[in-house]
Structure formats: structure tokens, C-alpha cells
Design an enzyme around this catalytic site. Structure first.
Site, PDB file in Angstrom:
ATOM      1  N   HIS A  71       0.832  -1.207   0.000  1.00 53.50           N
ATOM      2  CA  HIS A  71       0.000   0.000   0.000  1.00 53.50           C
ATOM      3  C   HIS A  71       0.865   1.255   0.000  1.00 53.50           C
ATOM      4  CE1 HIS A  71       0.870   0.785   4.252  1.00 53.50           C
ATOM      5  NE2 HIS A  71       0.635  -0.491   4.486  1.00 53.50           N
ATOM      6  N   GLU A 144      -2.712  -6.653   8.091  1.00 50.58           N
ATOM      7  CA  GLU A 144      -1.465  -6.439   8.813  1.00 50.58           C
ATOM      8  C   GLU A 144      -1.511  -7.201  10.143  1.00 50.58           C
ATOM      9  OE1 GLU A 144       1.760  -5.818   9.000  1.00 50.58           O
ATOM     10  OE2 GLU A 144       1.549  -3.796   8.189  1.00 50.58           O
TER      11      GLU A 144
END
Length: 182
Positions: A71, A144
Site C-alpha cells: 500500500h 497487517e
């Protein structure tokens, strides 16, 4: 931002071997200048210090090359704050990075995009999807690592290296071994 394609080696846990890359990578490519818990480049560097995989664990075999697209920079990356599973937004720079990555991927033979449901990953993947003309799937397993009490705290308050090597588990979070299994 285009990460190397990796090949999993039987019996090597989650250690990755670079088999192809689109350009030389630098640490800054992975985390907006700061290390992120999901940083594959750092994971490879720490391979020799990682705890061994569970007995009988075999990583998935990949039949064809794939890209890992990290990202864009988030406000937490920029400010040096652990984000873990908090949904920190992309910064202006991160939005620009996502768009640049999408433009670079345009025309590549990508058939499927799967992303974490966290907005930083999903929005980056959606930019690529628009450039490629394909939709984005989300998978919670790609989120994550959960850093528990360390989420929303400055990087200076805790050592991710101790986490990656199995020496520390965040209170209210998941161990790196649990994260690897996911």
C-alpha cells in the site's frame, strides 16, 4: 512499489526467494521510509533469525509468478506510528504512490487482485484494478499483524525486530508465528 515476485521453498517456512523483480528495491519502497510489520524485504533479511516453522508446515506453492503491491504511504507511516490493524488512511503522498503503481501495472497480464480489507491496501489495490480493468477481492487473512497495545503508538516505544524474531509478543495482539500462519 512493485515488489519482487517470490517463490516459496518447501521446508523454508515463510522465507521468500526473489526470482524476478521489476526494478531494484530499496527499504523506502516498502514503508514510506519506515519499516512496516508486513515488509517482505525485511522478512527475507531476518530469515536466519526467525523461529522455525511448525513441524509439518509447508508454505503454499505458487504455480505462476505474482506481484506483491504494498500500500501507499499512510499518515501513520509518515508520522512514525505503529498502525497494525488500525485503518489509517493513505496520505496525499500515498494516494499518489498508489496511482503511480497503478499506471506502472497497466497492461500487465494480471488476472486477479486480492487485498487486505484495510482501506490503505484496498484503495491501493483498487487503483491498480481500475488501471487493469479488473475488480478487487478482499481477504481478512491479508490484514497487517495485530500489534495490540502498540497500535497507535510511536515507533520509538517498541522494537519490531524483537517481534519478528519471536522475542516479543504484543499484549492484546498476535505473535509473529500466528501472523505467519495466517
Amino acid at each position: 512499489m512493485i515488489a519482487p515476485a517470490v517463490e516459496r521453498r518447501p521446508g523454508a517456512g515463510l522465507a521468500a526467494k526473489v526470482v524476478r523483480k521489476s526494478r531494484p528495491l530499496k527499504e523506502r519502497d516498502w514503508a514510506g521510509g519506515r519499516s512496516g510489520a508486513g515488509c517482505a524485504a525485511l522478512e527475507m533479511a531476518l530469515e536466519s533469525r526467525m523461529p522455525p516453522p511448525d513441524p509439518g508446515f509447508e508454505p503454499p506453492a505458487f504455480a505462476r509468478p505474482f506481484h506483491i503491491l504494498r500500500h501507499g504511504e499512510t499518515t501513520y507511516n509518515r508520522d512514525g506510528i505503529f498502525q497494525g490493524q488500525l485503518d489509517s488512511p493513505l496520505s496525499e503522498r500515498g494516494v499518489a504512490q498508489a496511482q503511480a503503481a497503478a499506471e506502472r501495472l497497466a497492461g500487465e497480464p494480471v488476472r486477479r487482485i486480492v487485498a487486505s480489507p484495510l482501506s490503505r491496501a484496498r484503495l491501493t489495490a483498487e487503483a491498480a484494478g481500475r488501471a487493469l480493468g479488473i475488480s478487487v477481492e478482499t481477504d481478512d487473512a491479508l490484514m497487517e499483524c495485530a500489534l495490540g497495545v502498540h497500535e497507535d503508538q510511536p515507533h520509538s516505544t517498541w522494537s519490531l525486530t524483537a517481534y519478528w524474531t519471536g522475542e516479543a509478543v504484543p499484549e492484546g495482539g498476535e505473535s509473529f508465528v500466528e501472523f505467519r500462519r495466517r
